[in-house]
Design a protein around this motif. Structure first.
Motif, PDB file in Angstrom:
ATOM      1  N   ARG A  82      -2.966   3.493  -1.250  1.00  0.00           N
ATOM      2  CA  ARG A  82      -2.763   3.865  -2.656  1.00  0.00           C
ATOM      3  C   ARG A  82      -3.582   5.105  -3.030  1.00  0.00           C
ATOM      4  NH1 ARG A  82      -4.980   0.006  -7.157  1.00  0.00           N
ATOM      5  NH2 ARG A  82      -6.826   1.066  -6.398  1.00  0.00           N
TER       6      ARG A  82
ATOM      7  N   SER B  46       0.034  -1.323  -0.748  1.00  0.00           N
ATOM      8  CA  SER B  46      -0.576   0.004  -0.850  1.00  0.00           C
ATOM      9  C   SER B  46      -2.026  -0.039  -1.321  1.00  0.00           C
ATOM     10  CB  SER B  46       0.248   0.911  -1.745  1.00  0.00           C
ATOM     11  OG  SER B  46       0.182   0.445  -3.065  1.00  0.00           O
TER      12      SER B  46
ATOM     13  N   GLU C 133       6.360   7.734   4.838  1.00  0.00           N
ATOM     14  CA  GLU C 133       7.718   7.868   4.294  1.00  0.00           C
ATOM     15  C   GLU C 133       8.743   7.932   5.436  1.00  0.00           C
ATOM     16  OE1 GLU C 133      11.076   9.166   2.057  1.00  0.00           O
ATOM     17  OE2 GLU C 133      10.120  10.604   3.407  1.00  0.00           O
TER      18      GLU C 133
ATOM     19  N   VAL D 124       0.978  10.300   3.762  1.00  0.00           N
ATOM     20  CA  VAL D 124       2.048   9.801   2.879  1.00  0.00           C
ATOM     21  C   VAL D 124       3.409  10.214   3.441  1.00  0.00           C
ATOM     22  CG1 VAL D 124       3.018   9.914   0.539  1.00  0.00           C
ATOM     23  CG2 VAL D 124       0.546   9.688   0.863  1.00  0.00           C
TER      24      VAL D 124
ATOM     25  N   THR E  11      -1.870   8.145  -1.825  1.00  0.00           N
ATOM     26  CA  THR E  11      -0.679   8.536  -2.591  1.00  0.00           C
ATOM     27  C   THR E  11      -1.080   9.257  -3.870  1.00  0.00           C
ATOM     28  OG1 THR E  11      -0.514   6.432  -3.781  1.00  0.00           O
ATOM     29  CG2 THR E  11       0.728   6.609  -1.730  1.00  0.00           C
TER      30      THR E  11
END
Ligand code: NAP
Length: 312
Positions: free
Chosen positions: A225, A220, A206, A202, A228
Motif C-alpha cells: 500500500r 495491500s 500490475e 507497482v 502504491t
C-alpha cells in the motif's frame, strides 16, 4: 498574521501542490505584502481565483514576474529554463528569483544563463510533499519542520540568501545550504530511487495481475500500500526528475543493484544471518529518523495532516 512582510510582492509561477502550499503558508504568516500567481492553463488559473488565496491571478508568466520582489518557479523542473527565458526581461533589478525543483544541478544549468545582472538567483528545494497535485492539493502546514535546501551559486549576495532563508523559516521549514551536485546525490538516494522502486514494484504487480489482482488489492496493507501511494505521484514531475538527475540516479541505482544481488544470494543460499543483520541495521536507521523528528512512528492514518490533503 505575524510581523512585517519580508517581501512586498511575491510572484508564484505555477500553482499546484508546492505553489499552493507556499501561498497558503505565506499568507497565514503575513510574509508577503501581495501574492501574485499564474498557471499554465486557464482551468487552473480560474480555480485559483475561485479559491481566493492570493491577491491576483494573472494570465502570463511575464505579468506575474513584473515588479515582484521574490519570484518562485513552482513548476516542473523541465519547464524552468524556458520560463526563466520568458520572464527574464521583466524581472525587477534586485529581485530574488528562486524555484522549488526536486533537482538542482539541471535547474541552475537551465535558468542561470537567462537571468539579467542585478537579480539574485537562489535555487531552493523544499523536501516536503504528498502524492497529490493541482491547485486544491496545497496546505499551509506542508513545510513545517521539513527541510528546505538552498543551493545558491558561488558569489550570490549573502543578503539575498538570508531573505530567502527567512521566508522559508517563516513558513516553518528548517533551512540548509548545499552545492547543487551534493543536493542531487543526496536526493537521488533519499527520494528519487525510492520513487523509482515504487513505480517499478507497482508496475510489476500490475503485470502479474491476471493471477493476483484481487490479492494485490486485498492484502495491500502488507507493505504494498505504501508503494502504491508513492507510485501515484505526478508523472510529469517525476519524468523530469529522472531526466534531470540522470547521472546521480544511475550511480545510486548501480550500488542498489549490487546490494539487491547480495540479498538475493542470501535468500537463495538460506543465509539467515546475512538477512537478519541487514534488516537489524535498517531498522536502526528507521528508528534514528523517528528520533530526529523527520517522521512519526504513528501509522499514516493517524498523522496530524493526513486528512488535510485533497485529491485533484
Ligand atoms: P503540480 O501540483 O503538478 O503543479 C505544477 C504547476 O506548474 C501547475 O500550476 C501547472 O499549471 C504549472 N505548469 C506545469 N507545466 C508548466 C509549464 N510548462 N509552464 C508553466 N507552468 C507550468 O506540481 P508540484 O507538485 O507543485 O511540483 C512543482 C515543482 O515542485 C516541481 O519542480 C517538483 O519537482 C517540485 N517539488 C514537488 C514536490 C512534491 O512532492 N510534489 C516536493 C518538492 C518539490 P497547470 O495546472 O495549468 O498545468
Amino acid at each position: 498574521m505575524s510581523g512585517a512582510p519580508l517581501f512586498d510582492r511575491v510572484a508564484l509561477i505555477g500553482f499546484g501542490l508546492i505553489g499552493g502550499s507556499i501561498a497558503r503558508a505565506a499568507r497565514a504568516q503575513g510574509l508577503a505584502g501581495e501574492i501574485v500567481t499564474t498557471a499554465r492553463s486557464e482551468k487552473t488559473r480560474a480555480r485559483v481565483a475561485e479559491l481566493g488565496i492570493v491577491d491576483r491571478v494573472v494570465e502570463t508568466n511575464a505579468e506575474a514576474a513584473r515588479d515582484a520582489d521574490l519570484v518562485i518557479l513552482c513548476i516542473p523542473v523541465g519547464a524552468c529554463g524556458p520560463v526563466a527565458q520568458e520572464i527574464a526581461p521583466h524581472l525587477k533589478p534586485g529581485a530574488v528569483i528562486s524555484d522549488v525543483g526536486s533537482v538542482k544541478g539541471a535547474v541552475v544549468r537551465d535558468v542561470a544563463p537567462h537571468l539579467p545582472v542585478g537579480v539574485h538567483f537562489v535555487p531552493a528545494h523544499p523536501v516536503a510533499g504528498t502524492e497529490h497535485s493541482g491547485p486544491d492539493s496545497g496546505f499551509a502546514e506542508l513545510f513545517i519542520n521539513r527541510w528546505c535546501i538552498l543551493t545558491p551559486p558561488e558569489g550570490t549576495d549573502p543578503a539575498a540568501i538570508e531573505r530567502l532563508r527567512a521566508f522559508w523559516s517563516g513558513i516553518g521549514a528548517k533551512v540548509e545550504i548545499m552545492t547543487p551536485d551534493h543536493h542531487d546525490l543526496v536526493l537521488a538516494i533519499t527520494s528519487h530511487l525510492p520513487h523509482l522502486i515504487a513505480y517499478t514494484i507497482v508496475g510489476t504487480a500490475e503485470e502479474l495481475g491476471q493471477v493476483t489482482s484481487s490479492e494485490v488489492i486485498e492484502f495491500s496493507a502488507g507493505g504494498f500500500r505504501d508503494f502504491t501511494r508513492i507510485a501515484a505521484s505526478d508523472p510529469t514531475m517525476w519524468r523530469d526528475v529522472f531526466l534531470a538527475n540522470k547521472d546521480a540516479v544511475l550511480e545510486m541505482l548501480g550500488t542498489f543493484n549490487e546490494d539487491l544481488s547480495k540479498l538475493t544470494r542470501a535468500i537463495r543460499r538460506g543465509d539467515g544471518e546475512t538477512l537478519f543483520n541487514h534488516f537489524a541495521r535498517t531498522r536502526a536507521i528507521r528508528r534514528g529518523i523517528v528520533e530526529i523528528g523527520q517522521d512519526s512512528s504513528a501509522p499514516d492514518f493517524g498523522r496530524p495532516y493526513a486528512n488535510l490533503t485533497k485529491k485533484k
